[in-house]
Design an enzyme around this catalytic site. Structure first.
Site, PDB file in Angstrom:
ATOM      1  N   LYS A  10     -25.114 -27.567 -19.275  1.00 30.45           N
ATOM      2  CA  LYS A  10     -25.418 -26.271 -19.885  1.00 30.45           C
ATOM      3  C   LYS A  10     -24.443 -25.982 -21.044  1.00 30.45           C
ATOM      4  O   LYS A  10     -23.438 -26.694 -21.215  1.00 30.45           O
ATOM      5  CB  LYS A  10     -25.344 -25.189 -18.805  1.00 30.45           C
ATOM      6  CG  LYS A  10     -26.349 -25.410 -17.648  1.00 30.45           C
ATOM      7  CD  LYS A  10     -26.291 -24.241 -16.678  1.00 30.45           C
ATOM      8  CE  LYS A  10     -27.044 -24.542 -15.401  1.00 30.45           C
ATOM      9  NZ  LYS A  10     -27.036 -23.375 -14.471  1.00 30.45           N
ATOM     10  N   TYR A  50     -36.876 -21.751 -16.195  1.00 30.54           N
ATOM     11  CA  TYR A  50     -36.373 -20.866 -15.140  1.00 30.54           C
ATOM     12  C   TYR A  50     -37.438 -19.904 -14.614  1.00 30.54           C
ATOM     13  O   TYR A  50     -37.095 -18.843 -14.074  1.00 30.54           O
ATOM     14  CB  TYR A  50     -35.155 -20.091 -15.651  1.00 30.54           C
ATOM     15  CG  TYR A  50     -33.868 -20.900 -15.642  1.00 30.54           C
ATOM     16  CD1 TYR A  50     -33.425 -21.531 -14.481  1.00 30.54           C
ATOM     17  CD2 TYR A  50     -33.089 -21.014 -16.788  1.00 30.54           C
ATOM     18  CE1 TYR A  50     -32.239 -22.260 -14.465  1.00 30.54           C
ATOM     19  CE2 TYR A  50     -31.903 -21.743 -16.778  1.00 30.54           C
ATOM     20  CZ  TYR A  50     -31.484 -22.367 -15.606  1.00 30.54           C
ATOM     21  OH  TYR A  50     -30.307 -23.084 -15.590  1.00 30.54           O
ATOM     22  N   ASN A 114     -22.092 -22.255 -14.471  1.00 28.02           N
ATOM     23  CA  ASN A 114     -21.835 -23.285 -13.452  1.00 28.02           C
ATOM     24  C   ASN A 114     -22.112 -24.704 -13.943  1.00 28.02           C
ATOM     25  O   ASN A 114     -22.393 -25.601 -13.154  1.00 28.02           O
ATOM     26  CB  ASN A 114     -22.556 -22.954 -12.141  1.00 28.02           C
ATOM     27  CG  ASN A 114     -24.057 -22.956 -12.298  1.00 28.02           C
ATOM     28  OD1 ASN A 114     -24.582 -23.253 -13.374  1.00 28.02           O
ATOM     29  ND2 ASN A 114     -24.765 -22.642 -11.231  1.00 28.02           N
ATOM     30  N   HIS A 117     -27.243 -28.294 -14.430  1.00 27.76           N
ATOM     31  CA  HIS A 117     -28.488 -28.063 -13.689  1.00 27.76           C
ATOM     32  C   HIS A 117     -28.973 -29.393 -13.152  1.00 27.76           C
ATOM     33  O   HIS A 117     -28.860 -30.422 -13.827  1.00 27.76           O
ATOM     34  CB  HIS A 117     -29.561 -27.485 -14.621  1.00 27.76           C
ATOM     35  CG  HIS A 117     -30.944 -27.535 -14.017  1.00 27.76           C
ATOM     36  ND1 HIS A 117     -31.413 -26.559 -13.179  1.00 27.76           N
ATOM     37  CD2 HIS A 117     -31.921 -28.481 -14.091  1.00 27.76           C
ATOM     38  CE1 HIS A 117     -32.640 -26.893 -12.771  1.00 27.76           C
ATOM     39  NE2 HIS A 117     -32.973 -28.048 -13.316  1.00 27.76           N
ATOM     40  N   GLU A 128     -40.157 -30.189 -14.215  1.00 29.61           N
ATOM     41  CA  GLU A 128     -39.114 -30.072 -15.237  1.00 29.61           C
ATOM     42  C   GLU A 128     -39.091 -31.279 -16.176  1.00 29.61           C
ATOM     43  O   GLU A 128     -38.872 -31.127 -17.378  1.00 29.61           O
ATOM     44  CB  GLU A 128     -37.748 -29.897 -14.559  1.00 29.61           C
ATOM     45  CG  GLU A 128     -37.639 -28.560 -13.820  1.00 29.61           C
ATOM     46  CD  GLU A 128     -36.381 -28.438 -12.969  1.00 29.61           C
ATOM     47  OE1 GLU A 128     -35.541 -29.361 -12.966  1.00 29.61           O
ATOM     48  OE2 GLU A 128     -36.237 -27.399 -12.289  1.00 29.61           O
TER      49      GLU A 128
END
Ligand code: DAT
Ligand code: MG
Length: 138
Positions: A10, A50, A114, A117, A128
């Site tokens: 990310k 998402y 975080n 992914h 995805e």
């Protein structure tokens, strides 16, 4: 039996220079890179990626975050690649859930930031991977 999973570093991870560390841990585990691409995520891709979180209180800030800077997108493959990468990543909350020794446990403090992914199931991985790498050969 080999499977494939979508891995993202990310914007926080790219910004902090942790792409190499993520890839190194993927390779150390024995997983393979099948494709890799640095890209700027647009709002549409972010919403689709998402979609399961639409309506949750953090949805809007999640979209803002994932579109805030370049993301490293990778197709990772190997035996049980989906679970294996989730193990490397650690739990969603980098303090309460991710164990020390995992990427999130070692490098993150806040849930939103975080670092990585990874697809959470074969169904998510299929969805995805189609979204992020539509031209990838099966
Ligand atoms: P994961 O990324 O471990 O699959 P998830 O799919 O439940 O976790 O959530 C997607 C992302 O949304 C997560 O990586 C960070 C963010 N997020 C999840 N729960 C959150 C919360 N309670 N507050 C803020 N951000 C959250
Ligand atoms: Mg998830």
């Amino acid at each position: 039996m080999s499977e494939r999973t979508l891995v993202l570093v990310k914007p926080d991870g790219v910004e902090r220079g942790l792409v190499g560390e993520v890839i190194s841990r993927i390779e150390r585990k024995g997983l393979k890179l099948a494709a890799m691409d640095l890209r700027q995520v647009d709002r549409k891709l972010a919403e689709q990626h998402y979609a399961e979180h639409d309506g949750k209180p953090f949805f809007e800030s999640l979209l803002e975050f994932i579109t805030s800077g370049p993301v490293l997108a990778a197709v990772v493959e190997g035996p049980r690649a989906i679970s294996a990468f989730r193990q490397i990543a650690g739990g969603t909350d980098p303090v309460d859930k991710a164990e020390a020794g995992s990427l999130r446990g070692d490098y993150a403090l806040e849930v939103q930031y975080n670092l990585v992914h990874g697809s959470d199931s074969p169904e998510s991985a299929e969805r995805e991977l189609k979204l992020w790498f539509p031209d990838l050969q099966a």
